[in-house]
Enzyme design. Structure first.
Site, mmCIF file in Angstrom:
data_model
loop_
_atom_site.group_PDB
_atom_site.id
_atom_site.type_symbol
_atom_site.label_atom_id
_atom_site.label_comp_id
_atom_site.label_asym_id
_atom_site.label_seq_id
_atom_site.Cartn_x
_atom_site.Cartn_y
_atom_site.Cartn_z
ATOM 1 N N GLU A 125 -17.397 10.167 4.731
ATOM 2 C CA GLU A 125 -16.897 8.827 5.045
ATOM 3 C C GLU A 125 -15.980 8.389 3.906
ATOM 4 O O GLU A 125 -16.303 8.550 2.735
ATOM 5 C CB GLU A 125 -18.037 7.827 5.248
ATOM 6 N N ASP B 242 0.864 -1.170 0.000
ATOM 7 C CA ASP B 242 0.000 0.000 0.000
ATOM 8 C C ASP B 242 0.906 1.227 0.000
ATOM 9 O O ASP B 242 2.086 1.159 0.365
ATOM 10 C CB ASP B 242 -0.928 -0.005 1.220
#
Length: 909
Positions: free
Chosen positions: A639, A277
């Site tokens: 979100e 990542d």
């Protein structure tokens, strides 16, 4: 006819012969043409030949997401970082499908694969065009860091919208279909490469992901956190996997030998490449990270030794120093680079141009009308009808006036979700309802009603604008194919200023090297007083490169402006206040321009209205209507992934509460007090505790973040021209009080399998306008030896006069035992059934499908009395379903390893 066929055949043979000569002439290795550029040579030989010619520094330069060009070896630069979560993302106009959590709600594996095939076609179209232009930049490649198959174990996780929900089996099935669709079925070449992420045990909180160490129990690791990754790598054969930020059992995921060596390489026989990542290697040694390594050289060496071949970031530049320090052997570097170039060769990137069908896909195959139809189908199938008292839906012809109310009625971001492309012709909910019901002579009123949250601004709605001719509901917009508002313009009416132009120019001026837009008309405040506005440069992620300027004027006076000549300045929100002495219309003008390498980034004009005034306006609209449709919920603006949002209910991208934001709850309560039938439409990426709506609304429809066709799909369902059949992929809890602590990764008390209380709406739940009955449930054997397969059939009858889809869900309930799941999903099938017709649905369950995991993490089929249930929801949550007793005799261990004899492989010659 026969003579013509012979002539045609001869011509074809001659053509093939000529092409073969030409191809052989191109492909044969010569002193001037090395082996690695010869497609007739075996893949392994080509890769080995290329790497043998590289220096250490050149090898290391290939192990970062932007792999550098090596001109002397005719190796172009290549950026591994591309995104395709629900459409090709961050690379301009593309078909935008529903967000992944919405795709999960379709419970349609065949549709999911077709969507992924469409995405990969658009990806090739974009890649081929970029290659022709010499563009090798980020988001222009063929390696896609999708799908996200983490388990959505807690509804507070902001990135849960990117997943396929809370169940390992559903996630594995949908993720596997997506992987197969992206990679294609050519045995010799990948269409694109899919990357399953984030491996492993990763699902928030976002605020601690760079430092958190997760210690899952052996049971939870095998039972919940790894099965879908095994399905992705073993069954779907993803060629890439991304390791996560967090540590697992004390070791960072990207240096975790148990995950990357034992599980992935040894047990699952994975031979593709691993990518970190972004910035995850830096977390090994950063001050706020894992404190696992002293510096970049040690961190990079640890990651590569564990099998992480590629770094998203620049940390691996330290590998040259690591080799010189003796921290890692160059042989390990060679192994990583071999895997990376094997992938590039498998994509055909070192073959002659046009030598495979994928390389001939042109720009005309991007964002086509057929792809738009597929996006509409996906949005239709994603809709989950949660409540429908007294058949409120579909809306009857007696409804003459509809009041559309709510902050998500005109929201583009709540169509798109995150990790999205730019839709060519998005249809927001209000526009969808206006188009649908106006054709029937029904009137549609609109009021924004409330912001999403009281603390943040919301899009200035169309209701306060009128164009330069005085027509209400929008602004006159002039689009120029240059940055200085010169020459002729394309004129249209824009309902409001809410645009995503990430890496594109607006549709009216496509093909331009720069653009500018002037919006003109009138603005009418809700009441006299101060109004706070914000100009937000939305949609421009950090890799944009373009300059911008804008200004805002009221009554001929400029009140705000900003500009930047820095092509890497993504823009910054600018908030300003304007005082109005009255509530009359005031002249409005806004000008916006963009130029540079990536052109548009998008712009939004927001405001912070008086909440009470906005609510009263909504009540007035409701009182004039026969029915109220309230568009409430969430947004990717509150979100999502690691966001700078810290307000009541939301923190850093995650949620601290699962209830609807307070200002929206107050709006629903006020609308309910009008005593008009209330239809609540949710746009959201995660579960919401809509307890008030469950008790008081006439109907509830969950549309998720439905993609470019969301407005049309919602209108179709409300009108009855589409029949909802989606199912929840997550549990809707009654409140956050029913949940364990967010950072607790123990599965007990979470998800339908281990939640022992009553939810608001259960996993797998969803209503329809049709009615279905289950009959003739049959098992191939009522008593089964452990390890033997089970065949299950059932008849599903549409007992209504309305054609519709049914999702037949098969659950296994084990013998009662401490720590055992309530039951688990072991099969599902979405089927379309005409009125009063019957469809037979069949399921095949293997040993793994019937197995349980013990406390030591061992998976086995164990003896006892089980129940096999098939129905339209979970056992106990539907009257439509049947169960049969199944007795299993004996015990059979289900080995995690894949034998070399049965290990999946892809042939590459």
């Amino acid at each position: 006819m026969k003579k013509s066929s012979r002539v045609a055949s001869a011509a074809i043979v001659a053509t093939v012969f000529v092409l073969a000569i030409a191809t052989n002439g191109f492909c044969q290795s010569t002193p001037d043409k090395p082996v690695y550029l010869d497609p007739s040579q075996p893949l392994e030989k080509r890769v080995t030949d290329l790497i043998s010619k590289m220096t250490l520094e050149e090898k290391v330069s290939q192990m970062q997401n932007h792999a550098a060009a090596i001109p002397r070896l005719q190796v172009p630069d290549y950026d591994w970082w591309s995104e395709a979560l629900h459409g090709v993302a961050r690379a301009g106009y593309a078909t935008v499908f529903p967000q992944a959590i919405g795709l999960a709600a379709t419970w349609d594996v065949d549709l999911e694969r077709k969507i992924a095939e469409t995405i990969s076609t658009e990806a090739r179209a974009k890649f081929n065009a970029a290659q022709a232009d010499g563009d090798h930049s980020i988001y222009r490649g063929l390696d896609f860091w999708s799908p996200n198959i983490n388990i959505f174990r807690d509804p507070r996780w902001g990135r849960g919208q990117e997943t396929y929900g809370e169940d390992p089996y559903l996630t594995g099935q949908m993720g596997g279909a997506f992987i197969k669709g992206l990679q294609g079925d050519d045995p010799k070449i990948f269409k694109t490469i899919a990357t399953a992420k984030h491996y492993a045990v990763h699902s928030g909180p976002e605020s601690t992901r760079h430092a958190a160490n997760i210690d899952p129990s052996a049971h939870d690791l095998e039972d919940t956190y790894l099965p879908q990754f095994r399905m992705a790598m073993v069954d779907a054969r993803a060629d890439s996997i991304m390791c996560a930020y967090n540590s697992v059992n004390g070791s960072p995921a990207c240096a975790n030998e148990d995950l990357l060596v034992k599980r992935l390489r040894q047990d699952w026989k994975f031979n593709g490449y691993v990518v970190s990542d972004c910035g995850a290697i830096s977390d090994f040694f950063s001050e706020n990270g894992h404190h696992f390594s002293p510096d970049a050289a040690h961190a990079s060496a640890a990651a590569v030794r564990a099998g992480d071949d590629l770094s998203c970031g620049t940390e691996y530049s330290a590998l040259v120093d690591a080799v010189h320090q003796g921290l890692i052997d160059e042989a390990a570097i060679n192994q990583a680079v071999t895997r990376l170039f094997t992938a590039r060769f498998k994509l055909g990137l070192f073959d002659p141009p046009g030598s495979n069908a994928y390389s001939q896909i042109g720009p005309s195959e991007n964002a086509t009308p057929a792809h738009a139809e597929l996006a509409l189908q996906a949005a239709h199938e994603a809709m989950v009808l949660l409540k429908n008292d007294n058949n409120t839906l579909p809306l009857s012809s007696s409804v003459k006036t509809i009041a559309v109310i709510g902050p998500n009625a005109e929201s583009l971001t709540s169509l798109e979700g995150n990790y999205n492309g730019v839709p060519l012709h998005p249809v927001i909910p209000l526009a969808g309802l206006q188009a649908k019901f106006a054709d029937k002579g029904q009137k549609v009123l609109f009021s924004q009603g409330s912001p999403l949250v009281a603390e943040l601004p919301v899009i200035v709605p169309s209701t306060v604008f009128s164009d330069k001719d005085g027509h209400a509901g929008g602004l006159t917009a002039e689009y120029f194919a240059n940055a200085d508002f010169s020459g002729s313009a394309t004129t249209q009416v824009d309902a409001h200023i809410d645009f995503d132009w990430n890496r594109v120019v607006p549709v009216p001026v496509q093909g331009a090297k720069a653009f500018s837009v002037r919006w003109m008309g009138n603005f009418q405040p809700l009441a006299p007083g101060d109004v706070s506005f914000t100009v937000d440069h939305a949609g421009c992620e950090p890799h944009c490169a373009s300059t911008y300027s804008y200004s805002v004027s009221f009554d001929g006076k400029e009140v705000a402006s900003d500009a930047s000549n820095d092509p890497h300045d993504p823009g910054r929100p600018l908030t300003f206040t304007v005082h109005f002495d009255d509530a009359k219309s005031h002249a409005f003008k806004m000008e916006y321009s963009r130029t540079g390498a990536d052109y548009g980034a998008g712009v939004r004009l927001k405001w912070k209205p008086d909440v009470e005034q906005l609510r009263q306006q909504a009540i007035q609209a409701a009182n004039q209507a026969d029915v109220v449709v309230a568009f409430v919920g969430l947004s990717p603006e509150i979100e999502g992934e690691e966001m700078p949002v810290h307000i009541p209910g939301f923190s850093g991208g995650d949620r601290t509460d699962v209830a609807l934001p307070a200002v929206q709850r107050d709006l629903l309560d006020a609308l309910g007090a009008t005593n008009k039938p209330l239809v609540v439409v949710l746009l959201n990426g995660s579960a919401l505790a809509v307890d008030w709506a469950q008790q008081h609304a006439a109907a509830i429809l969950d549309a998720w973040y439905p993609g470019q066709a969301g407005g049309t799909a919602i209108a179709d369902v409300l009108a009855g021209t589409a029949n909802p059949a989606g199912r929840l992929a997550v549990t809707f809890y009654q409140s956050v009080d029913q949940l364990p602590a967010f950072d607790n990764y123990t599965m007990e008390g979470r998800t339908y399998r281990y939640f022992r209380q009553k939810p608001l709406f259960g996993f797998g739940f969803g209503l329809s306008y049709s009615k279905f009955a289950y009959k003739n449930l049959k098992l191939s054997a009522p008593k089964l030896n452990a390890g033997a397969p089970l065949h299950v059939t059932v008849d599903v009858e549409n007992t209504s006069a309305v054609a519709g889809d049914e999702v037949a869900e098969l659950y296994v309930t084990p013998p009662a035992a401490s720590g055992a799941p309530n039951h688990w999903l072991a099969g599902f099938k979405r089927v379309h059934i005409e009125p009063h017709k019957v469809a037979q649905v069949a399921f095949d369950l293997d040993a793994r499908s019937l197995s349980l995991v013990d406390e030591q993490g061992q998976r086995a089929v164990t003896a006892g009395d089980y129940k096999i249930f098939v129905g339209g929801a979970q056992p106990g949550e539907t009257d439509s379903g049947m169960d049969q007793k199944l007795t299993i005799v004996g015990i059979q261990k289900v080995d995690e390893a894949v034998s070399s004899a049965t290990a999946p492989s892809r042939v590459h010659k």
